[in-house]
Design an enzyme around this catalytic site. Sequence first.
Site, short mmCIF file in Angstrom:
data_model
loop_
_atom_site.label_atom_id
_atom_site.label_comp_id
_atom_site.label_asym_id
_atom_site.label_seq_id
_atom_site.Cartn_x
_atom_site.Cartn_y
_atom_site.Cartn_z
N TYR A 13 5.99 -1.03 -0.57
CA TYR A 13 6.05 -2.35 -1.29
C TYR A 13 6.19 -3.53 -0.20
O TYR A 13 5.37 -4.35 0.12
CB TYR A 13 7.03 -2.56 -2.25
N LEU A 35 3.37 8.73 2.69
CA LEU A 35 2.57 8.42 1.13
C LEU A 35 3.65 9.05 0.07
O LEU A 35 3.01 9.36 -1.12
CB LEU A 35 1.46 8.88 1.16
N PHE A 74 10.02 0.32 7.73
CA PHE A 74 10.23 0.00 6.17
C PHE A 74 10.50 1.21 5.37
O PHE A 74 10.26 1.28 4.23
CB PHE A 74 9.15 -0.69 5.70
N ASN A 93 17.34 10.71 5.49
CA ASN A 93 16.16 9.71 5.44
C ASN A 93 16.33 8.29 6.38
O ASN A 93 15.69 8.19 7.11
CB ASN A 93 15.54 9.74 4.30
N SER A 118 19.93 -4.70 4.78
CA SER A 118 20.12 -5.21 3.43
C SER A 118 21.47 -5.98 3.08
O SER A 118 22.30 -5.55 3.72
CB SER A 118 20.24 -3.82 2.52
N TYR A 142 23.60 3.82 -0.11
CA TYR A 142 22.42 2.80 0.21
C TYR A 142 22.88 2.13 1.44
O TYR A 142 22.44 1.99 2.54
CB TYR A 142 21.86 2.46 -0.71
N LYS A 146 22.31 1.57 5.64
CA LYS A 146 21.65 0.30 6.47
C LYS A 146 22.61 0.03 7.41
O LYS A 146 22.28 -0.48 8.66
CB LYS A 146 21.58 -0.75 5.36
N ASN A 171 17.33 -9.74 -2.93
CA ASN A 171 16.28 -8.65 -3.93
C ASN A 171 14.95 -9.27 -3.55
O ASN A 171 14.41 -10.26 -4.14
CB ASN A 171 16.93 -8.84 -5.15
N HIS A 190 13.72 -1.23 -10.15
CA HIS A 190 13.92 -2.39 -9.92
C HIS A 190 13.71 -3.33 -11.17
O HIS A 190 12.73 -3.14 -11.96
CB HIS A 190 13.25 -2.92 -8.69
N GLY A 285 27.75 1.36 -8.27
CA GLY A 285 27.47 1.09 -7.06
C GLY A 285 26.94 -0.30 -7.04
O GLY A 285 26.57 -0.73 -5.93
N ASP A 286 26.81 -1.02 -8.24
CA ASP A 286 26.42 -2.45 -8.31
C ASP A 286 27.45 -3.44 -7.91
O ASP A 286 28.56 -3.55 -8.77
CB ASP A 286 25.96 -2.51 -9.94
#
Length: 331
Positions: A13, A35, A74, A93, A118, A142, A146, A171, A190, A285-286
């Site tokens: 994206y 991919l 990215f 990753n 982020s 996450y 970062k 975001n 999302h 986690g939010d």
Amino acid sequence: MKPTVLVVGGAGYIGSHVNQGLARRGYPTVVYDNLLNGHREAVKWGDFALGELADPSQLRLIFQHYRIEAVMHFAGLTSVGESMAAPDKYYANNVAATLNLLNIMREFDCRYFIFSSSAATYGLPLSVPLAEDHRQAPVNPYGQTKLMVERILSDFAAAYQLRYVALRYFNAAGADPGGEIGEDHQPETHLIPIILEVAAGRRAALSIFGDDYDTPDGTCVRDYIHVSDLAEAHILALEYLLQNQASAAFNLGNGQGYSVREVIECAEKVTGRAIRAVISARRPGDPPILVGSAARAISELGWQPSLADLTTIVTTAWRWHQGRKAPRNDS
Ligand code: UFG
């Protein structure tokens, strides 16, 4: 001749929008992507190479074939919820594979690196809008990954002359206003694309993850930034690196927060359709609120977001959504 840029994850994206922006400015690009989450058809500019970030021999071939002067990265996993359930995947990753990339860059004396960091590196805000010197204390794996890479970059800059810019995104949302590329995650997690799937009748309803947060309407507040504005900031960051030979971190946001309910209302206006939402449990986690100040990027990079308005962001996303064919099964 402008320097050749390796766009790792350039079929995804954000990477595909940055690849588009680089090509428009005359930078030769090579997209490197496995991919898994990216789409071959989103690579409309530059060369394409299929490969794994974690595979040194594949990466080496790219650096042998092209004279890569700068790397933009990215190829990260980006779902906060998933990172809580499967942190191993995120550390492998987002951290280990990135370390691999940085070591291959060293082998080929490639010194410029632009990193997709982020807002999730901040954790729970002590004050808003968040500035770059705010404490970084992530509340999910996450965000940890970062932050770890930011720390690696700082140490590599001190020891090996790496020069980097860490861009802390808030975001990312919206789609190329020209309609060539957009957001296409499988599965989608999302908020804005999920809302638009409901508007388009592809989903019956969306879940609002918690309405009991300490925010004005009880739902989480986020700072949405248009992906093409984000892309522009990467090109400015590259120019900053080439000119200043100095490393830095910049927030990329619009400094304005919208709650989940406000985003739904905005999408109802844009689409002219009712969007069914049901309240469900909080998503682990939010953080309740993430809003950033991009004053540093504006003054030091000369960044000027031109698609900052939430209605514009949702409108471009909706146009892209409507222009798409039937949902695909590939990823
Ligand atoms: N949300 C819902 N329902 C959904 C999806 C999301 O209520 O079906 C809520 C989330 O709980 C959150 C908000 O909408 O409060 C935005 O959620 P997203 O999943 O769209 O985005 P996040 O804020 O979790 O994370 C995004 C990126 C990260 C980045 C972060 C920085 O995915 O890569 O923004 O703010 F780090």
